[in-house]
Write an enzyme that holds these catalytic residues in place. Structure first.
Site, PDB file in Angstrom:
ATOM      1  CB  ALA A  19     -29.581  28.530  17.430  1.00 35.20           C
ATOM      2  N   GLY A  64     -26.938  33.453  16.126  1.00 33.03           N
ATOM      3  CA  GLY A  64     -25.981  32.431  15.273  1.00 33.03           C
ATOM      4  C   GLY A  64     -26.395  34.127  14.467  1.00 33.03           C
ATOM      5  CD  GLU A 106     -21.698  33.046  17.335  1.00 32.56           C
ATOM      6  OE1 GLU A 106     -22.941  32.010  17.535  1.00 32.56           O
ATOM      7  OE2 GLU A 106     -20.733  32.995  17.910  1.00 32.56           O
ATOM      8  CD  GLU A 138     -25.323  33.507  21.154  1.00 28.46           C
ATOM      9  OE1 GLU A 138     -25.029  34.490  21.661  1.00 28.46           O
ATOM     10  OE2 GLU A 138     -25.977  32.964  20.306  1.00 28.46           O
TER      11      GLU A 138
END
Ligand code: NAD
Length: 701
Positions: free
Chosen positions: A63, A103, A106, A126
């Site tokens: 992110a 992310g 992901e 994270e």
């Protein structure tokens, strides 16, 4: 919008290339670009498949942290991107060219297949920032690789290299040649096969197998209790994994994950962990040290003293691939030191974390010598002999005469005057402190002590060496105890005063343990050994300091700590669990009575304040004096060198969260009650409260 995604069509395959240098974080432009790119490819009948890759050195590094906590940001949300990918009727292949973290992974997990460059690491870090993978990671990864393996990845947050990622099944292929060509071929293969598209959301084989095995989740829970006690995010990750394992409804799992993510986002631990993350990086930025300084090139190291620290530091060099000579004037100590290094490595080998060949290579880099003059060709020398100023001066005089010109001269003293040591040499400009923490091969912290005459090149070279040795380096000024040990003095002193005022060691240790440190001050004292200080005090004819009276009383009874099974506590043979012991409690009671200390009852919060606020007050003094450059540096020291819980952000951050006005009021009250110097409120603390500011505002400039 920041960042973009280039769209091109290679024959019948759409290639989406993420462009947000240097590491392609998922900023607004990248999210919108991915959404538009997939949308366009789906709408184009000439396109049969999609490949997503990253330009530069990352696939997607995660992110965009700078967008965290911001209100609605621009562009498509990551969930919108993943939704359109999930619904794609055309195969999507992730061509993982480099780092795919958070992310980024992901996004890759939302693709139907993943092919990676051999050097590309993947991971879900994270948890390190107090968060959980909030874009389907907690639901997809267990479905892909099973709950246990997924928990390992999400709870450590550590990267996984491409080969083990292939073995675990996180990626499907490793490219043997050109990644993009192979990814495009992969997409075509899938199209031609006409098999139904594989979507992780529809896979249930692994979680069904896990569903009947309650031991897996219990084991993960126990791991969290052991390694991440008190942390909020790991517990939420476990809940998400439980949901993935126990529900077939993938979308309900996503909703559950989103709720847990929001809770993590709102939790103060997240801010504290992000503070530490940035503080560690900021610690490297030293005013006056420019990037173009001609650093000392370090190809060979030398160490004086093969004891606890010298041996650990030698391992740091060997681990970094730097040859290092280790000298001790006592041949037995030298042999013992090398044996300890060998058995440390052997233990790592036996645990499967190092190959025998790698151990042999490292041992070959460590060259023991009883001849002092052999050290002379080192580009750096680190002195780690006994903590005695005269001895250290003597060693530096000799080093001055043998070390080649231009080498870096460093002392590992825990708190002695670096200037006094430098002054005996003809080159004080080349001298600084490099204060490693024990065990030096494990602890991440390095305090680099700036002597009065240390030049920017000296300092920058020591910082750069710290980085090469894998340390988090913090610059400290030359004052007794530097940053860490100067502050810890106040903590230990208050703990020792409280036992004279009616709080038992076990109670104080429990409060500190519950706060998040690995152990309290008395369990720690027993571990280190009570007799060290006692012997030192005896050598100088004793001490008037009342805070050492109990320790001395215990040692007089032969209670030296863990080493002989009794100290503040007693220990069963072969067991390190501290157990209460009436004999030790009686020593405390007697000393308190002799001293006539008034007894009182303590709340847990009072105990905590008495231990932690001296750190804050002394930390503020260090900042005021310029011996610490930033409040964040102090927090970095405490988290990396003293086991202070990162999720409360270090002592200075913690003080900010309690409100500096409240902290000052308590410190003033303690000062009034005790007159103890430790409580004399720092001028800086007073000033900040007057101005309604906090420590974080100092670092913000
Ligand atoms: P140690 O007692 O384990 O080892 C000291 C070694 O120095 C011994 O092997 C001794 O033989 C050797 N030595 C003594 N005089 C010498 C000489 N003239 N020439 C060559 N070698 C000589 O001590 P340690 O715990 O490794 O501490 C070393 C230094 O590191 C001290 O300054 C200490 O304050 C500092 N330090 C210690 C710790 C810790 O936790 N132990 C942590 C940080 C810093």
């Amino acid at each position: 919008m920041k960042g973009t995604v280039h769209y091109e069509v290679c024959g019948d395959i759409a290639l989406l290339s993420i462009d947000n240098p240097p590491v392609n974080p998922l900023s607004s432009g990248v999210r919108q670009g991915l959404f538009d790119g997939v949308d366009q490819a789906l709408a184009d009948d000439a396109v049969t498949g999609i490949v997503i890759t990253g330009l530069h050195r990352a696939f997607i590094a995660g992110a965009d942290i700078s967008e965290f906590g911001a209100a609605a940001s621009e562009g498509a949300s990551l969930h919108e991107v993943l939704r359109i990918m999930d619904k794609s009727v055309k195969p999507i292949i992730a061509a993982i060219n480099g780092t795919a973290f958070g992310g980024g992974l992901e996004v890759a997990l939302c693709c139907n297949y993943r092919i990676a460059a051999p050097t590309a690491p993947v991971g879900l870090p994270e948890v390190k920032l107090g968060l959980l993978p909030g874009a389907g990671g907690t639901q997809r990864l267990p479905r892909l690789i099973g709950a246990k393996a997924a928990a390992g990845i999400m709870l450590t947050g550590d990267p996984v290299a491409a080969p083990p990622a292939l073995q675990m099944g996180i990626i499907d292929r490793i490219a043997e040649g050109d990644l993009i060509e192979e990814a495009i071929d992969y997409a075509r293969e899938i199209v031609v096969s006409a098999n139904p598209l594989r979507r992780i959301r529809d896979m249930d084989e692994k979680i069904r197998a896990d569903r009947g095995d309650s031991a897996i989740l219990a084991e993960v829970g126990a791991q969290i209790e052991k390694n991440q006690r008190g942390r909020f995010a790991p517990v939420q990750i476990l809940k998400c994994i439980e949901t993935a394992v126990n529900t077939d409804d993938f979308d309900a799992g996503l909703d559950f994950e989103r709720e847990r993510f929001s809770e993590c986002l709102a939790d103060p631990q997240r801010e504290a962990l992000i503070h530490i993350f940035f503080a560690e990086r900021a610690a490297n930025k030293i005013p006056g040290l420019t990037k173009d300084l001609p650093l000392i090139e370090i190809n060979k190291g030398s160490i004086v003293g093969a004891g606890t620290m010298g041996g650990g530091i030698a391992m740091c060099f060997a681990n970094a691939g730097i040859p290092v000579k280790v000298h001790d004037n006592d041949a037995d100590n030298l042999a013992r030191g090398i044996k300890v290094i060998e058995s440390n490595y052997a233990r790592t080998v036996s645990r499967g974390r190092l190959s025998q060949a790698a151990m042999d290579e490292r041992m070959a880099l460590i060259i023991p010598t009883v001849n002092f003059d052999d050290l002379g060709d080192g580009d750096v020398v680190i002195e780690a002999v006994y903590e005695n100023l005269d001895l250290k001066k003597e060693i530096f005089k000799r080093l001055d005469s043998i070390m080649k010109p231009g080498s870096l001269l460093a002392t590992n003293t825990s708190g002695l005057d670096v200037d006094a040591i430098a002054a005996v040499t003809s080159r004080p400009a080349d001298v600084c402190g490099m204060h490693f923490f024990s065990p030096a091969n494990v602890m991440r912290l390095l305090e680099v002590i700036k002597g009065e005459k240390s030049t920017p090149v000296t300092l920058a070279s020591a910082m750069a060496l710290g980085k090469r040795l894998g340390k988090v380096s913090v610059v400290a000024g030359n004052c007794p105890g530097f940053i860490g040990n100067r502050m810890i003095g106040g903590y230990g002193r208050q703990a020792n005063l409280m036992i004279l005022e009616g709080a038992m060691p076990s109670r104080i240790d429990e409060v500190i343990y519950n706060f998040g440190l690995a152990m309290g001050p008395f369990a720690m004292a027993d571990m280190v050994g009570l007799d060290l200080g006692w012997r030192a005090r005896k050598m100088v004819g004793g001490s008037n300091d009342i805070t050492t009276r109990v320790t001395d009383g215990l040692c007089d009874l032969g209670r030296y700590g863990q080493k002989n099974g009794k100290g503040f506590y007693r220990y069963e043979p072969g067991d390190r669990t501290p157990l209460p012991d009436p004999e030790a409690d009686e020593v405390i009671r007697k000393v308190a009575e002799e001293l006539g200390r008034p007894q009182k009852s303590f709340s847990d919060d009072e105990i905590l304040k008495r231990c932690i606020y001296p750190l804050v007050n002394i930390g503020a003094m260090l900042l005021d004096e310029g011996h610490a450059l930033r409040a964040g540096d102090i927090d970095t020291v405490y988290v990396n060198g003293y086991g202070f819980p990162a999720h409360v952000g270090g002592p200075m951050w913690y003080a900010d969260t309690r409100g500096l006005d409240n902290v000052l009021a308590d410190i003033e009250r303690f000062y009034e009650e005790s007159g103890d110097d430790v409580w004399k409120p720092s001028n800086l603390l007073r000033k900040l409260v007057r101005e309604g500011r906090n420590f974080a505002s100092l670092d913000a400039g």
